[in-house]
Design an enzyme around this catalytic site. Structure first.
Site, PDB file in Angstrom:
ATOM      1  N   HIS A 106       0.639  -1.170   0.036  1.00  0.00           N
ATOM      2  CA  HIS A 106      -0.097   0.122  -0.108  1.00  0.00           C
ATOM      3  C   HIS A 106       0.749   1.305   0.073  1.00  0.00           C
ATOM      4  O   HIS A 106       0.350   2.399   0.323  1.00  0.00           O
ATOM      5  CB  HIS A 106      -1.001  -0.156   1.222  1.00  0.00           C
ATOM      6  CG  HIS A 106      -1.968  -1.091   1.179  1.00  0.00           C
ATOM      7  ND1 HIS A 106      -2.575  -1.701   2.260  1.00  0.00           N
ATOM      8  CD2 HIS A 106      -2.356  -1.754   0.231  1.00  0.00           C
ATOM      9  CE1 HIS A 106      -3.613  -2.604   1.764  1.00  0.00           C
ATOM     10  NE2 HIS A 106      -3.443  -2.738   0.564  1.00  0.00           N
ATOM     11  N   ALA A 215       0.982  -8.637  19.366  1.00  0.00           N
ATOM     12  CA  ALA A 215       1.888  -9.148  18.168  1.00  0.00           C
ATOM     13  C   ALA A 215       3.488  -9.155  18.891  1.00  0.00           C
ATOM     14  O   ALA A 215       4.136 -10.144  18.495  1.00  0.00           O
ATOM     15  CB  ALA A 215       1.838  -8.189  17.270  1.00  0.00           C
TER      16      ALA A 215
HETATM   17  C1  BV8 Z   1      -8.213  -2.361  -5.193  1.00  0.00           C
HETATM   18  C2  BV8 Z   1      -3.113   3.231   2.391  1.00  0.00           C
HETATM   19  C3  BV8 Z   1      -8.748  -2.798  -7.303  1.00  0.00           C
HETATM   20  C4  BV8 Z   1      -3.617   4.276   2.858  1.00  0.00           C
HETATM   21  C5  BV8 Z   1      -4.790   1.513   2.465  1.00  0.00           C
HETATM   22  C6  BV8 Z   1     -16.152  -4.520  -1.484  1.00  0.00           C
HETATM   23  C7  BV8 Z   1     -15.551  -5.694  -1.429  1.00  0.00           C
HETATM   24  C8  BV8 Z   1     -14.259  -6.197  -1.730  1.00  0.00           C
HETATM   25  C9  BV8 Z   1     -13.397  -5.113  -2.144  1.00  0.00           C
HETATM   26  C10 BV8 Z   1     -14.019  -3.906  -2.160  1.00  0.00           C
HETATM   27  C11 BV8 Z   1     -15.174  -3.595  -1.546  1.00  0.00           C
HETATM   28  N1  BV8 Z   1     -15.424  -2.206  -1.980  1.00  0.00           N
HETATM   29  C12 BV8 Z   1     -14.162  -1.662  -2.189  1.00  0.00           C
HETATM   30  C13 BV8 Z   1     -13.272  -2.618  -2.379  1.00  0.00           C
HETATM   31  C14 BV8 Z   1     -11.668  -2.433  -2.619  1.00  0.00           C
HETATM   32  C15 BV8 Z   1     -11.036  -1.982  -1.365  1.00  0.00           C
HETATM   33  C16 BV8 Z   1     -11.414  -2.452  -0.202  1.00  0.00           C
HETATM   34  O1  BV8 Z   1     -11.009  -3.664   0.298  1.00  0.00           O
HETATM   35  N2  BV8 Z   1     -12.338  -1.886   0.662  1.00  0.00           N
HETATM   36  C17 BV8 Z   1     -12.809  -2.399   1.854  1.00  0.00           C
HETATM   37  C18 BV8 Z   1     -12.885  -1.089   2.926  1.00  0.00           C
HETATM   38  C19 BV8 Z   1     -13.931  -3.303   1.707  1.00  0.00           C
HETATM   39  N3  BV8 Z   1      -9.881  -2.108  -1.666  1.00  0.00           N
HETATM   40  C20 BV8 Z   1      -9.024  -1.310  -2.626  1.00  0.00           C
HETATM   41  O2  BV8 Z   1      -9.561  -0.031  -2.913  1.00  0.00           O
HETATM   42  C21 BV8 Z   1      -7.754  -1.912  -3.039  1.00  0.00           C
HETATM   43  N4  BV8 Z   1      -7.530  -1.593  -4.234  1.00  0.00           N
HETATM   44  O3  BV8 Z   1      -9.138  -3.232  -4.712  1.00  0.00           O
HETATM   45  O4  BV8 Z   1      -8.060  -2.109  -6.412  1.00  0.00           O
HETATM   46  C22 BV8 Z   1      -8.043  -4.069  -7.953  1.00  0.00           C
HETATM   47  C23 BV8 Z   1      -7.290  -4.845  -7.140  1.00  0.00           C
HETATM   48  C24 BV8 Z   1      -6.348  -5.932  -7.697  1.00  0.00           C
HETATM   49  C25 BV8 Z   1      -6.157  -5.859  -8.685  1.00  0.00           C
HETATM   50  C26 BV8 Z   1      -6.843  -4.958  -9.696  1.00  0.00           C
HETATM   51  C27 BV8 Z   1      -7.643  -4.115  -9.291  1.00  0.00           C
HETATM   52  C28 BV8 Z   1      -6.772  -0.703  -2.425  1.00  0.00           C
HETATM   53  C29 BV8 Z   1      -6.686  -0.685  -0.794  1.00  0.00           C
HETATM   54  C30 BV8 Z   1      -5.548  -0.244  -0.187  1.00  0.00           C
HETATM   55  C31 BV8 Z   1      -6.094   1.229   0.498  1.00  0.00           C
HETATM   56  N5  BV8 Z   1      -5.033   1.761   1.088  1.00  0.00           N
HETATM   57  N6  BV8 Z   1      -3.654   2.172   3.029  1.00  0.00           N
HETATM   58  C32 BV8 Z   1      -3.513   4.828   4.035  1.00  0.00           C
HETATM   59  O5  BV8 Z   1      -2.978   4.091   5.066  1.00  0.00           O
HETATM   60  O6  BV8 Z   1      -3.760   5.906   4.509  1.00  0.00           O
HETATM   61  S1  BV8 Z   1      -5.579   0.353   3.219  1.00  0.00           S
HETATM   62  C33 BV8 Z   1      -5.433   0.620   5.161  1.00  0.00           C
HETATM   63  O7  BV8 Z   1      -6.541  -0.020   5.752  1.00  0.00           O
HETATM   64  C34 BV8 Z   1      -4.176   0.177   5.614  1.00  0.00           C
HETATM   65  O8  BV8 Z   1      -3.090  -0.022   4.786  1.00  0.00           O
HETATM   66  C35 BV8 Z   1      -4.634  -1.276   5.907  1.00  0.00           C
HETATM   67  O9  BV8 Z   1      -4.572  -2.300   4.714  1.00  0.00           O
HETATM   68  C36 BV8 Z   1      -5.984  -1.365   5.901  1.00  0.00           C
HETATM   69  C37 BV8 Z   1      -6.450  -1.364   7.505  1.00  0.00           C
HETATM   70  O10 BV8 Z   1      -6.248  -2.783   7.701  1.00  0.00           O
HETATM   71  P1  BV8 Z   1      -5.397  -3.318   8.815  1.00  0.00           P
HETATM   72  O11 BV8 Z   1      -3.941  -3.231   8.511  1.00  0.00           O
HETATM   73  O12 BV8 Z   1      -6.160  -4.667   9.031  1.00  0.00           O
HETATM   74  O13 BV8 Z   1      -5.970  -2.561  10.216  1.00  0.00           O
HETATM   75  P2  BV8 Z   1      -7.036  -2.513  11.152  1.00  0.00           P
HETATM   76  O14 BV8 Z   1      -6.954  -1.396  12.066  1.00  0.00           O
HETATM   77  O15 BV8 Z   1      -8.232  -2.935  10.022  1.00  0.00           O
HETATM   78  O16 BV8 Z   1      -7.056  -3.717  11.972  1.00  0.00           O
HETATM   79  C38 BV8 Z   1      -5.951  -4.040  12.792  1.00  0.00           C
HETATM   80  C39 BV8 Z   1      -5.968  -5.404  13.301  1.00  0.00           C
HETATM   81  O17 BV8 Z   1      -4.897  -5.457  14.448  1.00  0.00           O
HETATM   82  C40 BV8 Z   1      -7.170  -5.850  14.009  1.00  0.00           C
HETATM   83  O18 BV8 Z   1      -7.733  -7.092  13.737  1.00  0.00           O
HETATM   84  C41 BV8 Z   1      -6.819  -5.651  15.599  1.00  0.00           C
HETATM   85  O19 BV8 Z   1      -7.602  -6.604  16.382  1.00  0.00           O
HETATM   86  C42 BV8 Z   1      -5.357  -6.147  15.475  1.00  0.00           C
HETATM   87  N7  BV8 Z   1      -4.482  -5.700  16.677  1.00  0.00           N
HETATM   88  C43 BV8 Z   1      -4.504  -4.350  16.956  1.00  0.00           C
HETATM   89  N8  BV8 Z   1      -3.683  -4.068  18.121  1.00  0.00           N
HETATM   90  C44 BV8 Z   1      -2.891  -5.294  17.943  1.00  0.00           C
HETATM   91  C45 BV8 Z   1      -3.413  -6.209  17.245  1.00  0.00           C
HETATM   92  N9  BV8 Z   1      -3.021  -7.370  17.023  1.00  0.00           N
HETATM   93  C46 BV8 Z   1      -2.043  -7.823  17.496  1.00  0.00           C
HETATM   94  N10 BV8 Z   1      -1.450  -7.246  18.364  1.00  0.00           N
HETATM   95  C47 BV8 Z   1      -1.735  -5.865  18.730  1.00  0.00           C
HETATM   96  N11 BV8 Z   1      -1.219  -5.046  19.590  1.00  0.00           N
END
Ligand code: BV8
Length: 246
Positions: A106, A215
């Site tokens: 990303h 983690a």
């Molecule tokens: C794409 C950069 C097409 C920006 C980021 C419907 C269904 C499926 C897909 C989609 C849909 N609608 C839209 C989409 C596509 C969309 C998507 O997935 N949307 C989601 C919201 C449904 N995806 C995209 O747009 C991607 N592109 O699909 O293009 C394509 C693809 C392939 C080939 C051709 C065409 C692009 C996605 C990238 C977006 N950019 N980041 C920025 O950072 O500002 S994503 C951003 O959010 C992060 O990078 C990260 O990836 C994401 C957050 O996710 P996590 O890292 O999991 O973080 P989160 O807070 O959610 O979870 C934290 C976890 O840690 C929790 O489980 C928690 O319990 C745990 N935790 C917390 N503390 C601890 C811990 N675990 C252990 N120890 C701890 N201490």
């Protein structure tokens, strides 16, 4: 044995970087999906520049934690062709912990991109008035926004397709909400690899094994177990690599 590790915001939480879910997915009252999109950038570029400036400044106040360092150790113990670390995070904590081959799918906060798509290091604030020193064009954060295609998908796909029974896939600190990263675990499982999740909370993902906990505690334990499987337990010297899988 090949190992694929995917990390998310949770691996950096103990370093003091808030996860997306902890922040409630909001920033200055805006949904991250609204700010972290090309449309959001077109609508209000200064808001988006500020969003990343604040996170880039915060990078200077945080340090890698034991989870990042453990993965760097695992990388050193394995033949390069048998280990792949992919992060969804745009922080540089894996790199600063010593990991040499990190795929930032990303993008990354400490880089900017000019209008030709060329990437340059960028550690300070990035504003609309800034121009690329090489091309003179406008710059944007080198970050993959929602709706944009993630980076390194070909290399990631090839490594996933190379996994076999006896190999490992481990997802650390990711909610499994964002695609296509969210599909990697199921793909690894289809190839016969054993899938492991390290997370503080349940995510309901398709894992053979769940290591519940922070983690910073569970990742070093996971790495020790991998090193033991490789015959490289904690009392083994860190030099050299075990024979690669034939
Ligand atoms: C794409 C950069 C097409 C920006 C980021 C419907 C269904 C499926 C897909 C989609 C849909 N609608 C839209 C989409 C596509 C969309 C998507 O997935 N949307 C989601 C919201 C449904 N995806 C995209 O747009 C991607 N592109 O699909 O293009 C394509 C693809 C392939 C080939 C051709 C065409 C692009 C996605 C990238 C977006 N950019 N980041 C920025 O950072 O500002 S994503 C951003 O959010 C992060 O990078 C990260 O990836 C994401 C957050 O996710 P996590 O890292 O999991 O973080 P989160 O807070 O959610 O979870 C934290 C976890 O840690 C929790 O489980 C928690 O319990 C745990 N935790 C917390 N503390 C601890 C811990 N675990 C252990 N120890 C701890 N201490």
């Amino acid at each position: 044995m090949r190992i694929f590790v995917l990390t998310g915001a949770g691996i950096s939480a103990e370093s003091g970087i808030p996860t997306f879910r902890d922040a409630g997915g909001l920033w200055e009252g805006h949904a991250v999906e609204d700010v972290a999109t090309p449309e959001g950038f077109a609508r209000d570029p200064d808001l988006v520049y500020r969003f990343y400036d604040e996170r880039r400044r915060n990078l200077k106040k945080v340090e890698p934690n034991p989870a990042h360092r453990a993965l760097a150790r695992l990388e050193r113990a394995m033949p390069p062709e048998d280990f792949l670390l992919v992060t969804q995070n745009i922080d540089n904590l894996h790199d600063r912990a010593g990991s040499r081959r990190v795929l930032h799918m990303h993008g990354r906060l400490d880089a900017a991109r000019n209008e030709r798509g060329e990437v340059l290091p960028w550690s300070g604030d990035l504003r609309a008035a800034d121009r690329c020193p090489r091309t003179g064009t406008r710059l944007r954060p080198h970050v993959v926004w929602f709706g944009e295609i993630p980076l390194h998908l070909d290399e990631i796909g090839r490594f996933l397709a190379s996994l076999r029974p006896g190999d490992l896939f481990c997802a650390i600190g990711t909610s499994g909400v964002v695609w296509p990263a969210a599909g990697f675990a199921a793909e690894a499982g289809r190839m016969g690899a054993r899938t492991v999740e390290i997370n503080r909370e349940p995510t309901g993902g398709p894992f053979d094994e769940v290591r519940r906990g922070p983690a910073g505690i569970e990742t070093p334990r996971f790495v020790e177990d991998c090193l033991a499987l490789l015959g490289r337990g904690s009392n083994a010297p860190e030099d050299g690599c075990p024979p690669s899988r034939p």
